[in-house]
Design a protein around this motif. Structure first.
Motif, PDB file in Angstrom:
ATOM      1  N   ASN A  54     -25.767 -40.085  21.490  1.00 46.34           N
ATOM      2  CA  ASN A  54     -25.105 -41.157  20.752  1.00 46.34           C
ATOM      3  C   ASN A  54     -25.897 -42.458  20.872  1.00 46.34           C
ATOM      4  OD1 ASN A  54     -22.931 -42.484  19.303  1.00 46.34           O
ATOM      5  ND2 ASN A  54     -22.414 -43.433  21.265  1.00 46.34           N
ATOM      6  N   MET A  55     -26.302 -42.987  19.732  1.00 44.20           N
ATOM      7  CA  MET A  55     -26.951 -44.296  19.675  1.00 44.20           C
ATOM      8  C   MET A  55     -26.421 -44.999  18.445  1.00 44.20           C
ATOM      9  SD  MET A  55     -31.016 -45.283  19.668  1.00 44.20           S
ATOM     10  CE  MET A  55     -31.558 -46.999  19.659  1.00 44.20           C
ATOM     11  N   THR A  56     -25.954 -46.217  18.607  1.00 41.34           N
ATOM     12  CA  THR A  56     -25.360 -46.957  17.505  1.00 41.34           C
ATOM     13  C   THR A  56     -26.370 -47.903  16.868  1.00 41.34           C
ATOM     14  OG1 THR A  56     -24.637 -48.807  18.896  1.00 41.34           O
ATOM     15  CG2 THR A  56     -23.140 -46.904  18.726  1.00 41.34           C
ATOM     16  N   ILE A  57     -25.994 -48.402  15.707  1.00 40.83           N
ATOM     17  CA  ILE A  57     -26.818 -49.415  15.045  1.00 40.83           C
ATOM     18  C   ILE A  57     -26.990 -50.625  15.964  1.00 40.83           C
ATOM     19  CG2 ILE A  57     -26.886 -51.068  13.138  1.00 40.83           C
ATOM     20  CD1 ILE A  57     -27.527 -48.279  12.198  1.00 40.83           C
ATOM     21  N   GLU A  58     -25.909 -51.034  16.617  1.00 46.96           N
ATOM     22  CA  GLU A  58     -25.977 -52.187  17.519  1.00 46.96           C
ATOM     23  C   GLU A  58     -26.925 -51.916  18.684  1.00 46.96           C
ATOM     24  OE1 GLU A  58     -22.662 -53.578  20.195  1.00 46.96           O
ATOM     25  OE2 GLU A  58     -22.708 -55.269  18.787  1.00 46.96           O
ATOM     26  N   ASP A  59     -26.945 -50.671  19.188  1.00 48.32           N
ATOM     27  CA  ASP A  59     -27.895 -50.314  20.250  1.00 48.32           C
ATOM     28  C   ASP A  59     -29.325 -50.588  19.811  1.00 48.32           C
ATOM     29  OD1 ASP A  59     -26.117 -49.389  22.212  1.00 48.32           O
ATOM     30  OD2 ASP A  59     -26.095 -47.354  21.409  1.00 48.32           O
ATOM     31  N   ALA A  60     -29.621 -50.248  18.553  1.00 47.78           N
ATOM     32  CA  ALA A  60     -30.986 -50.449  18.049  1.00 47.78           C
ATOM     33  C   ALA A  60     -31.369 -51.915  18.083  1.00 47.78           C
ATOM     34  CB  ALA A  60     -31.097 -49.902  16.631  1.00 47.78           C
ATOM     35  N   TYR A  61     -30.440 -52.777  17.695  1.00 43.78           N
ATOM     36  CA  TYR A  61     -30.729 -54.212  17.711  1.00 43.78           C
ATOM     37  C   TYR A  61     -30.818 -54.740  19.141  1.00 43.78           C
ATOM     38  CZ  TYR A  61     -30.244 -54.825  12.667  1.00 43.78           C
ATOM     39  OH  TYR A  61     -30.456 -54.778  11.314  1.00 43.78           O
ATOM     40  N   ARG A  62     -29.994 -54.226  20.037  1.00 43.19           N
ATOM     41  CA  ARG A  62     -30.011 -54.728  21.412  1.00 43.19           C
ATOM     42  C   ARG A  62     -31.256 -54.282  22.176  1.00 43.19           C
ATOM     43  NH1 ARG A  62     -25.873 -57.567  22.831  1.00 43.19           N
ATOM     44  NH2 ARG A  62     -23.889 -57.403  21.729  1.00 43.19           N
ATOM     45  N   HIS A  63     -31.825 -53.157  21.776  1.00 39.67           N
ATOM     46  CA  HIS A  63     -33.036 -52.667  22.437  1.00 39.67           C
ATOM     47  C   HIS A  63     -34.302 -53.086  21.694  1.00 39.67           C
ATOM     48  CE1 HIS A  63     -30.168 -50.124  24.596  1.00 39.67           C
ATOM     49  NE2 HIS A  63     -31.125 -49.919  25.476  1.00 39.67           N
ATOM     50  N   GLU A  64     -34.137 -53.806  20.597  1.00 39.03           N
ATOM     51  CA  GLU A  64     -35.292 -54.222  19.820  1.00 39.03           C
ATOM     52  C   GLU A  64     -36.269 -55.022  20.677  1.00 39.03           C
ATOM     53  OE1 GLU A  64     -36.525 -57.083  16.094  1.00 39.03           O
ATOM     54  OE2 GLU A  64     -34.417 -56.882  16.646  1.00 39.03           O
ATOM     55  N   GLY A  65     -37.547 -54.762  20.466  1.00 35.81           N
ATOM     56  CA  GLY A  65     -38.585 -55.447  21.225  1.00 35.81           C
ATOM     57  C   GLY A  65     -39.133 -54.603  22.355  1.00 35.81           C
ATOM     58  N   MET A  66     -38.304 -53.714  22.879  1.00 35.47           N
ATOM     59  CA  MET A  66     -38.745 -52.798  23.923  1.00 35.47           C
ATOM     60  C   MET A  66     -39.639 -51.727  23.303  1.00 35.47           C
ATOM     61  SD  MET A  66     -36.279 -50.592  26.489  1.00 35.47           S
ATOM     62  CE  MET A  66     -35.631 -52.082  27.266  1.00 35.47           C
ATOM     63  N   ARG A  67     -40.618 -51.249  24.053  1.00 33.13           N
ATOM     64  CA  ARG A  67     -41.436 -50.140  23.566  1.00 33.13           C
ATOM     65  C   ARG A  67     -40.533 -48.948  23.255  1.00 33.13           C
ATOM     66  NH1 ARG A  67     -44.413 -48.107  27.525  1.00 33.13           N
ATOM     67  NH2 ARG A  67     -46.111 -47.286  26.261  1.00 33.13           N
ATOM     68  N   VAL A  69     -40.768 -45.714  23.459  1.00 28.94           N
ATOM     69  CA  VAL A  69     -40.598 -44.662  24.463  1.00 28.94           C
ATOM     70  C   VAL A  69     -39.678 -45.122  25.594  1.00 28.94           C
ATOM     71  CG1 VAL A  69     -42.752 -43.473  23.938  1.00 28.94           C
ATOM     72  CG2 VAL A  69     -42.766 -45.379  25.568  1.00 28.94           C
ATOM     73  N   GLU A  70     -39.688 -46.423  25.893  1.00 30.53           N
ATOM     74  CA  GLU A  70     -38.809 -46.946  26.931  1.00 30.53           C
ATOM     75  C   GLU A  70     -37.354 -46.967  26.442  1.00 30.53           C
ATOM     76  OE1 GLU A  70     -40.621 -50.718  27.691  1.00 30.53           O
ATOM     77  OE2 GLU A  70     -42.144 -49.894  29.032  1.00 30.53           O
ATOM     78  N   THR A  71     -37.159 -47.295  25.174  1.00 26.97           N
ATOM     79  CA  THR A  71     -35.816 -47.252  24.596  1.00 26.97           C
ATOM     80  C   THR A  71     -35.236 -45.850  24.700  1.00 26.97           C
ATOM     81  OG1 THR A  71     -36.275 -49.046  23.043  1.00 26.97           O
ATOM     82  CG2 THR A  71     -34.493 -47.542  22.462  1.00 26.97           C
ATOM     83  N   SER A  85     -38.846 -36.279  29.832  1.00 28.52           N
ATOM     84  CA  SER A  85     -40.259 -36.455  30.165  1.00 28.52           C
ATOM     85  C   SER A  85     -40.917 -37.453  29.225  1.00 28.52           C
ATOM     86  CB  SER A  85     -40.992 -35.114  30.068  1.00 28.52           C
ATOM     87  OG  SER A  85     -41.069 -34.696  28.713  1.00 28.52           O
ATOM     88  N   ASP A  86     -42.025 -38.015  29.695  1.00 27.77           N
ATOM     89  CA  ASP A  86     -42.791 -38.925  28.835  1.00 27.77           C
ATOM     90  C   ASP A  86     -43.270 -38.211  27.577  1.00 27.77           C
ATOM     91  OD1 ASP A  86     -42.437 -40.985  30.611  1.00 27.77           O
ATOM     92  OD2 ASP A  86     -44.395 -40.756  31.572  1.00 27.77           O
ATOM     93  N   GLU A  87     -43.668 -36.949  27.730  1.00 31.55           N
ATOM     94  CA  GLU A  87     -44.149 -36.187  26.579  1.00 31.55           C
ATOM     95  C   GLU A  87     -43.055 -36.022  25.529  1.00 31.55           C
ATOM     96  OE1 GLU A  87     -46.108 -31.816  25.508  1.00 31.55           O
ATOM     97  OE2 GLU A  87     -45.757 -32.388  27.597  1.00 31.55           O
ATOM     98  N   THR A  88     -41.843 -35.684  25.993  1.00 33.91           N
ATOM     99  CA  THR A  88     -40.723 -35.536  25.057  1.00 33.91           C
ATOM    100  C   THR A  88     -40.386 -36.857  24.400  1.00 33.91           C
ATOM    101  OG1 THR A  88     -39.790 -33.678  26.306  1.00 33.91           O
ATOM    102  CG2 THR A  88     -38.286 -34.887  24.849  1.00 33.91           C
ATOM    103  N   SER A  89     -40.415 -37.930  25.187  1.00 32.87           N
ATOM    104  CA  SER A  89     -40.123 -39.254  24.642  1.00 32.87           C
ATOM    105  C   SER A  89     -41.100 -39.616  23.531  1.00 32.87           C
ATOM    106  CB  SER A  89     -40.176 -40.295  25.759  1.00 32.87           C
ATOM    107  OG  SER A  89     -39.847 -41.580  25.275  1.00 32.87           O
ATOM    108  N   LYS A  90     -42.374 -39.322  23.733  1.00 30.75           N
ATOM    109  CA  LYS A  90     -43.375 -39.604  22.705  1.00 30.75           C
ATOM    110  C   LYS A  90     -43.138 -38.763  21.456  1.00 30.75           C
ATOM    111  CE  LYS A  90     -46.967 -40.985  26.002  1.00 30.75           C
ATOM    112  NZ  LYS A  90     -48.274 -40.605  26.614  1.00 30.75           N
TER     113      LYS A  90
END
Length: 249
Positions: A54-67, A69-71, A85-90
């Motif tokens: 679950n990820m909301t539209i608001e989550d996207a705005y609140r995490h904006e600016g972060m790389r 893969v870190e999000t 894993s980092d590989e899965t994240s990429k």
């Protein structure tokens, strides 16, 4: 907009010898240079929901600016209690990037190119500091902002190992422009980006181009807030003149 109060508070915080004296302006990209955040939010939500997260539209705005893969790491841990894993994240980020690209062209933010022309005419440098690795935008920046944006003064997700809200991307942006923190202005639309810029000691202008509350940006330490980029464009001369007057007083 009380520029004098904002500038004097900044100067008091950072001490003598580091009075606000702008020589460069560092712009975030998404939601600042481009009206692209709704496309990003849609892509994030679609990609994560397909993976049962679950990820909301608001989550996207609140995490904006972060790389990106870190999000993915943060949201996955929050929603499942487990990291990936980092590989899965990429791999997931590559899917999100494709979903973004599939939505087609994004417009420049209204007023931003006019503002940039004013900045250059006043003898200041322009840098771009973004947490994005979105090649569909990054590869076109120089061509779409000719004579304004140059690759050698850009910092992207591919240039740093730690992204916003860590100050590292903005510190690298300062280095690329050859200026000190008190000699720069950051233009941001995201809470995490504001936090990073403030941590780097830079005078920070927030432009609230998304659905978040103004307080979400101000509570991170933004020195000034505008509701539209066109408002900042129209008051650029006043900001620069006020900074000069304070230095001469």
């Amino acid at each position: 907009m009380n520029f004098e109060t904002s500038i004097r508070k900044y100067n008091e915080k950072h001490g003598s010898g580091r009075a606000f004296s702008p020589k460069a302006v560092l712009f975030d990209m998404d939601g600042v240079l481009y009206d692209s955040m709704s496309h990003h939010a849609n892509a994030w939500v679609k990609m994560m929901h397909e993976r049962g997260i679950n990820m909301t539209i608001e989550d996207a705005y609140r995490h904006e600016g972060m790389r990106g893969v870190e999000t993915i790491h943060q949201i996955a841990i929050r929603e499942t209690g487990k990291d990936i894993s980092d590989e899965t994240s990429k791999e997931w980020y590559a899917v999100k990037s494709q979903y973004f690209a599939d939505q087609g062209h994004v417009d420049k933010m209204e007023g931003v190119e006019d503002l940039m022309h004013k900045i250059v005419a006043d003898g200041l440098l322009i840098g771009v500091v973004t947490g994005s690795g979105q090649l569909s935008l990054l590869n076109h920046l120089e061509a779409e902002f000719p004579g304004l944006v140059f690759r050698e003064r850009m910092v992207t997700a591919n240039d740093v190992t730690i992204g916003k809200p860590n100050p590292a991307p903005y510190l690298k942006g300062l280095s690329k422009c050859g200026v000190q923190p008190h000699e720069a202005i950051v233009v941001e639309n995201a809470p995490l980006g504001v936090r990073a810029a403030v941590a780097a000691g830079i005078f920070t202008v927030a432009v609230n181009t998304g659905p978040l509350k103004d307080e979400d940006l101000l509570c991170e330490g933004a020195n000034i807030l505008f509701r539209r980029m066109t408002h900042f464009r129209d008051q650029w001369e006043e900001l620069l003149a006020t900074a000069h007057q304070i230095r001469q007083s």
